[in-house]
Write an enzyme that holds these catalytic residues in place. Structure first.
Site, PDB file in Angstrom:
ATOM      1  N   THR A 186       0.819  -1.214   0.000  1.00 17.08           N
ATOM      2  CA  THR A 186       0.000   0.000   0.000  1.00 17.08           C
ATOM      3  C   THR A 186       0.848   1.258   0.000  1.00 17.08           C
ATOM      4  O   THR A 186       0.429   2.297  -0.509  1.00 17.08           O
ATOM      5  CB  THR A 186      -0.933  -0.009   1.230  1.00 17.08           C
ATOM      6  OG1 THR A 186      -1.750  -1.174   1.169  1.00 17.08           O
ATOM      7  CG2 THR A 186      -1.834   1.209   1.271  1.00 17.08           C
TER       8      THR A 186
ATOM      9  N   THR B  33       1.244  -4.433   4.346  1.00 18.68           N
ATOM     10  CA  THR B  33       1.027  -4.697   5.766  1.00 18.68           C
ATOM     11  C   THR B  33       0.596  -6.128   6.074  1.00 18.68           C
ATOM     12  O   THR B  33       0.803  -6.612   7.185  1.00 18.68           O
ATOM     13  CB  THR B  33      -0.035  -3.742   6.340  1.00 18.68           C
ATOM     14  OG1 THR B  33      -1.265  -3.886   5.609  1.00 18.68           O
ATOM     15  CG2 THR B  33       0.429  -2.305   6.276  1.00 18.68           C
TER      16      THR B  33
END
Length: 315
Positions: A7, A83
């Protein structure tokens, strides 16, 4: 800086190279230019979502980190990462890369260029931590939300910028306006003192995770062993890691076939006591996913439960 996607380099229109992210930061926040903190040598080694990663990606990242650590011109290493599996990749680096140079994993919970984006600040903070002399010898670190986590302890718990926690043991330090502050240091073996290391081959031993719950049985255990598992991690009852009684026979069969079994606490917090009796290895305070990382690397050295117990006790 070793970029792997995630991300932190993901715009609404799709993933971009980390150079494009750095260029945006320079344009949007000239007073916070990452290159003002350190001279960056940027390498895009992957450009994928971390939810797709396998142990093969750990090896790709690990070999790039090893090359950077061996380069005398490099003082610190930043790995940008998605993540979902950042805690696993970070722990792999924490165990397998034998260096005193800082290794800092940077992530983002929100896409680059979107409102409330946290990744740009996390990236700057990660570079600041990697440039700090205090980070040397602390093992692999994960930096988000102005917090410095040890790779051994950190876990993603939710999607908010504060969603990474280090459970009972707490963060190692924080990234502040004027300095990088460390208040604690890991005491378990890691990086330069680790008993395991980056494997020379392209494969890691297969290790699978079995859940314990009301009504669990041995079906999954036997299936994993038949599929070629070299080790089994049981995410067992809290606090002891104890499996369901209906799983015991299959787990004993696995051990008899030379497949080590490691028990961890499914509550995710607190050490599993070592007990005599069953030849199961106790996974200390590691989560199941991190016990899997350590067992995969340890199996390159030994499958003896006593030796594996020593490795889990020390790391």
């Amino acid at each position: 800086m070793l970029a792997t996607g995630g991300t932190i380099a993901n715009r609404v229109t799709g993933r971009v190279g980390i150079d494009a992210v750095l260029a945006d930061i320079r344009a949007w926040y000239p007073e916070s230019d990452v290159t003002s903190v350190a001279d960056l040598d940027v390498e895009d080694i992957l450009r994928e979502g971390a939810e797709t990663f396998t142990p093969a990606e750990w090896l790709t990242i690990g070999r790039a980190a090893r090359r950077a650590a061996d380069d005398p011109s490099v003082d610190g290493i930043v790995v940008t990462h998605g993540t979902y599996t950042a805690e696993e990749s970070a722990y792999f680096l924490h165990l397998a890369i034998q260096t005193r140079k800082p290794i800092v994993v940077a992530c983002s919970q929100r896409k680059h260029g979107t409102i409330g984006n946290d990744g740009d600040k996390n990236l700057l903070d990660a570079v600041r931590v990697a440039a700090s002399p205090r980070a040397a010898g602390a093992g692999a670190l994960v930096v988000l939300n102005e917090e410095i986590h040890s790779a051994r302890e950190v876990t993603k718990t939710n999607q908010r910028p504060s969603g990474f926690t280090s459970r009972t043991y707490g963060i190692l330090g924080s990234v502040e306006v004027d300095r990088v502050s460390f208040f604690r240091t890991p005491t378990r073996r890691h990086t330069f003192a680790s008993a395991v290391t980056l494997p020379p081959t392209d494969d890691l031993p297969r290790v699978d995770i079995v859940a314990t719950y009301a009504g669990a049985d041995g079906v999954a255990v036997r299936a994993f062993v038949e599929a070629g598992a070299r080790g089994i991690v049981v995410n067992g009852f809290s606090y002891s890691g104890k499996p369901h009684r209906n799983q015991l026979e299959a787990l004993r069969e696995a051990v008899a076939r030379g497949v080590p079994v490691v028990l961890v606490n499914r509550g995710g917090d607190g050490r599993v006591p070592v007990e005599t009796g069953e030849r199961f290895v106790r996974g200390d305070s590691l989560t199941a996913q991190k016990a899997r990382v350590l067992l995969s690397l340890a199996l390159l050295k030994t499958s003896d439960p006593s030796e594996l117990q020593r490795i889990f006790d020390e790391h």
